[in-house]
Motif scaffolding. Structure first.
Motif, PDB file in Angstrom:
ATOM      1  N   HIS A   1       0.811  -1.222   0.000  1.00 32.90           N
ATOM      2  CA  HIS A   1       0.000   0.000   0.000  1.00 32.90           C
ATOM      3  C   HIS A   1       0.842   1.270   0.000  1.00 32.90           C
ATOM      4  O   HIS A   1       0.418   2.300  -0.534  1.00 32.90           O
ATOM      5  CB  HIS A   1      -0.921   0.023   1.229  1.00 32.90           C
ATOM      6  CG  HIS A   1      -1.949  -1.062   1.239  1.00 32.90           C
ATOM      7  ND1 HIS A   1      -2.938  -1.180   0.273  1.00 32.90           N
ATOM      8  CD2 HIS A   1      -2.140  -2.099   2.094  1.00 32.90           C
ATOM      9  CE1 HIS A   1      -3.697  -2.242   0.536  1.00 32.90           C
ATOM     10  NE2 HIS A   1      -3.229  -2.815   1.632  1.00 32.90           N
ATOM     11  N   THR A   2       2.030   1.210   0.619  1.00 36.90           N
ATOM     12  CA  THR A   2       2.833   2.424   0.761  1.00 36.90           C
ATOM     13  C   THR A   2       3.990   2.509  -0.220  1.00 36.90           C
ATOM     14  O   THR A   2       4.494   3.598  -0.491  1.00 36.90           O
ATOM     15  CB  THR A   2       3.445   2.499   2.178  1.00 36.90           C
ATOM     16  OG1 THR A   2       4.361   1.407   2.361  1.00 36.90           O
ATOM     17  CG2 THR A   2       2.365   2.435   3.240  1.00 36.90           C
TER      18      THR A   2
ATOM     19  N   ARG B   1       3.675   1.087  -4.957  1.00 37.34           N
ATOM     20  CA  ARG B   1       2.544   0.260  -4.527  1.00 37.34           C
ATOM     21  C   ARG B   1       2.302  -0.863  -5.541  1.00 37.34           C
ATOM     22  O   ARG B   1       2.424  -0.651  -6.746  1.00 37.34           O
ATOM     23  CB  ARG B   1       1.287   1.121  -4.383  1.00 37.34           C
ATOM     24  CG  ARG B   1       1.419   2.173  -3.287  1.00 37.34           C
ATOM     25  CD  ARG B   1       0.131   2.937  -3.073  1.00 37.34           C
ATOM     26  NE  ARG B   1      -0.309   3.601  -4.289  1.00 37.34           N
ATOM     27  CZ  ARG B   1      -1.548   3.514  -4.802  1.00 37.34           C
ATOM     28  NH1 ARG B   1      -2.455   2.758  -4.208  1.00 37.34           N
ATOM     29  NH2 ARG B   1      -1.857   4.163  -5.891  1.00 37.34           N
TER      30      ARG B   1
END
Length: 619
Positions: free
Chosen positions: A39-40, A300
């Motif tokens: 996600h990051t 991501r």
């Protein structure tokens, strides 16, 4: 499910786990890491490879007091999760979130900031010596990847540490490069024996007995020399032992029990120790294991496929690589040099097509620069593709080996200006200042892909002496112009104020001019194509015509283009009605997205327009 991980709030919780629970924790940490980094974005493969090692370190040491120095710091994610940052880990590398590198200001468990490689042994030795001088008692551990051993500073630190006799533990995380080649059955047998508990228990008991019986210390020294001589005859000694280290390993870096035992033993023997740990980069995630380089630093991605969520498009680095192919085809003297950043600098295709003219020297920017000087001296056209913040490490060689002799070396300075999520250690905030200080240096600043291509060709075939072509990370903005071989270009005429800048900053200046126009202010936009030499006449002519000058740049203030222009105006006795500098100030810029950082520094279109508007209203 993260059953064990949910119970971990500090390293003390790790120490309470038994072996079976610790192994379960390692599995859960990998799942947690993959889920969050998907996600990051961030450094995934290197952190997957050190899960067991990091857990073992926290089982043995107390990082609140003991000093754990990472090298390079991108392998610190598990450490951060185990030291109270698990619940905020979802903010990794985001503005005001968890940093992607060790950061003492973020946690007392982070011993030292580390964004560039090969420094950990030197730093750790300094800490060990401070401990000894102050009469304190704590352990000092340096964790470095094998890639860091391609940097010369690592050997300077190892050489001094091995001779020092200071109690210090160096953990070498070997995930790809063989440090010493152990050949034959005897070597394999000895390697197995050196990590057996019985071997260490015997050594520990023998040393203790010899320390108390009359004449025991002398006997121990004699037998130790005999043992060393026999060992060298049967098994080539590692370079670390030659430096003075007690060498332990190699050991399986995913065997948590064996790692814990070795670390405990290393702490007990109270001397200079190197533990050679073999790990698998990307361990536990098939896509990362198969393609560790692609998952080293990744945006991501989709966990199920390993594919990026947003496909990467065209970039300045990519355009640089494409241009280098054309220039190398045009002239057989053209060579490309990189310092362990082949993919990052866009040179993958060049390395395949022209392998004899491509040189990856490892994490050794100083060596790369000096080597380029030698190549240029003998008639080649070397281009050193290097990140701005990494070029800092080669400043001495740039001055001493390249510039003094006026050698024609081209520096393709990637990641110039703000780079975003990697933070203070990677922002390209200094090259515009320090490059311009080098006598005879030419510094070109493309603002578009087309300008990068033409400036690179000009730098190679029409310039003399050292030349830097500096360009940002990522893609070009709205400005898509082509370079007219001049030192500057007026992109927009105006009568109230001159907005000057270079590189992609011209996009923010143009936006600011449009915002000012809506307020009835006519702003001129001046694009500087060369900042060394700098065309002072052109800048000051524009400034005198409008009466006001604002210089915006993604650079530290001291030595900036704006300060140089102000100094030149003062030298000429020119008094501008109003003059302002917009830059990064004299501070280190934290991590966050580039738009967020530009806004924070007042360097986006809105921030520039606000300052310019205040200047124009101050009549």
């Amino acid at each position: 499910m993260t059953i064990i991980l949910e119970q971990i709030h500090s390293p003390e919780d790790v120490k309470r786990l038994d072996d079976k629970e610790t192994e379960a924790l390692c599995r859960e940490l990998r799942e947690f890491l993959i889920e969050n980094v998907s996600h990051t974005g961030g450094h995934l493969a290197s952190n997957l490879g050190v899960v067991e090692l990091t857990v073992a370190l926290h089982r043995v040491f107390d990082t609140w007091r003991d000093r754990l120095v990472f090298d390079v710091g991108h392998q610190c994610y598990i450490h951060k999760i185990l030291t109270g940052r698990k619940d905020t880990f979802g903010t990794l590398r985001s503005f005001q979130g968890v940093a992607g590198f060790p950061k003492p200001a973020e946690s007392e468990h982070d011993a030292f900031i580390a964004g560039h490689a090969s420094t950990s042994v030197s730093v750790a030795l300094g800490m060990a010596r401070a401990r000894t001088i102050r009469g304190e008692h704590y352990s000092v551990v340096a964790v470095l990847g094998d890639g860091a051993l391609t940097g010369g500073l690592a050997y300077e630190g190892l050489n001094d540490a091995g001779e020092s006799g200071e109690p210090l533990i160096v953990v070498l995380n070997d995930n790809g490069m063989s440090i010493t080649e152990n050949v034959g059955g005897i070597a394999s047998h000895l390697a197995r024996q050196r990590v057996k508990p019985q071997y260490f228990e015997f050594k520990k008991t023998y040393r203790r007995i010899m320390g108390v019986i009359p004449g025991g210390k002398r006997i121990y020294r004699v037998t130790h020399r005999v043992k060393t001589a026999v060992k060298k005859a049967l098994w080539p000694c590692s370079m670390f032992e030659d430096m003075g280290f007690t060498y332990l390993g190699p050991v399986d870096g995913h065997d948590i029990k064996k790692l814990t035992y070795l670390l405990q033993w290393a702490r007990q023997i109270n001397t200079t120790v190197l533990i050679h740990v073999r790990t698998v980069k990307g361990k536990g995630y098939p896509f990362a294991e198969e393609h560790p380089n692609e998952f080293h630093g990744i945006s991501r991605f989709q966990i199920e496929t390993g594919e990026p969520i947003c496909a990467s498009g065209k970039s300045f680095s990519g355009v640089f690589g494409e241009t280098m192919l054309k220039l190398a085809e045009k002239d057989p003297r053209v060579c490309a040099v990189t310092a362990a950043m082949q993919s990052g600098t866009g040179l993958d295709e060049f390395s395949s097509r022209y392998p004899k003219r491509f040189f990856d020297v490892g994490i050794a920017e100083g060596h790369a620069t000096a080597m380029c000087a030698g190549m240029a001296k003998q008639g080649l056209l070397p281009v050193f593709a290097v990140y701005s913040s990494f070029l800092q490490r080669a400043y001495d060689m740039l001055l001493h080996d390249v510039a003094i002799s006026g050698l024609h070396v081209v520096f393709a300075v990637d990641r110039a200006g703000l780079v975003g999520e990697d933070g203070e250690t990677h922002q390209g905030a200094f090259d515009a200042s320090f490059l311009a200080q080098v006598p005879g240096m030419t510094v070109l600043c493309p603002a578009s892909y087309g300008e990068l291509s033409s400036m690179l060709e000009y730098a190679l075939f029409e310039c003399s002496g050292p030349v830097a072509v500096r360009y940002p990370r990522g893609c070009e903005g709205n400005y898509r112009g082509k370079w007219g071989r001049g030192t500057h270009a007026v992109l927009r005429r105006g009568k109230d104020i001159t907005l000057a800048g270079y590189g992609v900053m011209v996009n923010e200046l143009t936006e600011a001019a449009e915002l000012l126009e809506a307020e009835g202010i006519s702003a001129e936009v001046l694009k500087l194509d060369s900042i060394a030499p700098l065309d002072y006449d052109a800048v000051l002519d524009c400034a005198l015509r409008t009466g006001r000058l604002l210089v915006a740049e993604e650079s530290i203030q001291e030595g900036s283009v704006g300060m140089r222009i102000g100094a030149e105006a003062a030298k000429r006795g020119i008094c501008l009605k109003n003059f302002a500098l917009k830059n990064l100030g004299n501070v280190f810029i934290p991590h966050g997205s580039v738009p967020e950082l530009l806004a924070m520094c007042g360097l986006n279109g809105k921030g520039i327009a606000e300052t310019a508007g205040e200047m124009c209203h101050d009549r």
